[in-house]
Design a protein around this motif. Structure first.
Motif: not given
Length: 484
Positions: A318-333
């Motif tokens: 919830k806090l790392v793996w899935d969150k990172a995979a779905k956080d498109e804005a965070g990935l782009a940043k």
């Protein structure tokens, strides 16, 4: 000083010495598994740390850690578990169900004793004797000439004439086994001279069974008709089932092969539930797990490891793996901030190599995706060119380096290479652009960015946990790990 005073003095000394010895023994006993650290006020015993350390640094592990190196990893693990407990992940029904299932898998086999297995073996034997009944077991040989139930009168007459001929030969002294090998149409028994295994009532069709059980050893039946055709039956042997001891080892193997231990354990649990109506099956299993774990440290550690591992998975997802995979804005940043680390030494081709049935489709493919985002190409091409039973184009889409694709090597990187043409797709081309120094967007290296972003989120999370929860380590106990 009087004798009485002296005696009383010695008694006090002896009594004091006894108390000192008792306290010393108690202290030594308590220290056999001392507290190696506390995490958020909860003690962690040396045995738990040793179990985790030894399991993760066993023979074959490439990146082995020293005890001191492993401490931080272990603390991070325990902190995440504490965080999951604080967040009540252990109250989720999905967690409870999965943990209970695993715990029960470990505990159920321990519920079964050798005496329980013996009792089940006797039960199986007694039930078998009951099923066999007073007529016992028989072993027969037979010769079968098959007759289709939809056979014509002429076909029936031909088979009947043949079986009559076989029967006459047997009555005249022909060897039953030899004749069975030559003429019997039962492939399973013919090569054995018609011999069948020992059977009991209910294992043959009625017509065959009635005739077979009516025979005595050495007797041969008349011609018997069954739904399969015509049989001639020779009784070989009749017997009762041998004593339990004769079949003991075979029954035990049967119990193990069929996993009947689980059934025995379930029956024992059901009895315990009936005996104590105040407890559910789950509560009984929890109680039994605690009892066995108290006697077996390996089991205790194994169950706790799975319990904590499930919690760790849930909260980390919830806090790392899935969150990172779905956080498109965070990935782009994250990509924008760390773009240099994703550079490459030689150019890449971002696009597609494609093959078409018709020459006209070559330009059509390019026009189709000309103004679309790269991740939209595949669906647009599918609906435009391959939306029915006829596949007009074949496409390989991606980011290619030299050596990845022969067509890209030839047309983009201008390498002298052989391009194998696809059957029925004679026209080949490429479409896309060359990226010289690195990816232009995080989606070009999404897998790498997701992994790195997950690692970044993990570091931030652990740092927060380190601030939130107090951890103390007993350095002296730490020195004794695997040294006591």
């Amino acid at each position: 000083m009087t004798t009485k005073k002296v005696r009383n003095g010695w008694m006090r000394v002896i009594g004091l010495s006894f108390v000192v010895c008792l306290l010393s023994f108690s202290t030594v006993w308590a220290q056999t598994d001392p507290i190696i650290m506390t995490v958020n006020g909860e003690p962690v015993l040396r045995s738990e740390f040793e179990y985790s350390y030894n399991k993760n640094n066993s023979e074959g592990v490439i990146d082995k850690k020293t005890v001191d190196e492993y401490v931080d990893l272990f603390i991070n693990y325990k902190l995440k578990v504490v965080a999951a407990l604080d967040a009540k992940y252990d109250t989720l029904q999905s967690f409870k169900d999965e943990f209970a299932q695993y715990r029960d898998q470990q505990v159920l086999p321990l519920m079964v004793t050798d005496a329980d297995v013996e009792e089940e073996a006797h039960h199986i034997y007694d039930e078998t004797v009951k099923r066999i009944g007073p007529d016992g077991l028989i072993q027969v040989s037979h010769i079968l000439l098959r007759l289709n139930q939809q056979a014509t009168p002429d076909e029936q007459a031909a088979v009947k004439a043949r079986v009559d001929s076989v029967y006459k030969a047997l009555k005249a002294g022909a060897d039953f086994a030899e004749l069975a090998k030559k003429v019997s149409q039962d492939p399973g028994s013919a090569q054995q001279g018609g011999l069948l295994p020992f059977v009991q009532h209910g294992q043959f069709v009625k017509e065959f069974e009635d005739a077979a059980f009516a025979l005595q050893p050495g007797q041969m039946s008349d011609i018997v008709q069954s739904p399969f055709g015509y049989h001639i039956i020779l009784m070989k042997e009749r017997k009762q089932l041998e004593p339990f001891e004769f079949h003991h080892d075979g029954i035990i193997r049967f119990i193990e092969q069929r996993n009947l231990r689980d059934r025995i354990a379930e029956q024992k649990i059901d009895k315990l539930v009936k005996a104590d109506s105040t407890k559910t099956k789950s509560q009984i299993m929890e109680q039994k797990a605690a009892e066995f774990a108290a006697k077996d440290s390996d089991l205790k550690n194994l169950i706790r490891e799975y319990h904590d591992g499930l919690l760790l998975y849930e909260i980390s997802n919830k806090l790392v793996w899935d969150k990172a995979a779905k956080d498109e804005a965070g990935l782009a940043k994250y990509f924008k901030k760390n773009k240099k680390k994703y550079g490459w030494d030689e150019p890449r081709f971002k696009g597609m190599a494609f093959h078409t049935k018709e020459l006209a489709d070559v330009q059509g493919v390019k026009d189709c995706v000309k103004n679309l985002a790269f991740d939209k190409w595949a669906e647009k091409l599918r609906t435009t060119f391959n939306n029915d039973s006829v596949l007009r184009i074949r496409v390989e889409k991606g980011i290619f380096k030299k050596g990845d694709n022969a067509l890209v090597d030839s047309l983009v990187f201008k390498k002298d290479t052989t391009v194998t043409k696809l059957k029925d797709y004679p026209f080949n081309d490429v479409y896309g652009k060359i990226l010289k120094s690195g990816p232009e967007d995080y989606t070009d290296v999404r897998g790498l960015v997701v992994a790195d972003y997950q690692e970044e989120l993990e570091k931030q999370w652990v740092a927060e946990l380190r601030k939130k929860y107090v951890v103390t380590i007993d350095k002296e106990v730490l020195k004794t790990v695997n040294q006591h």
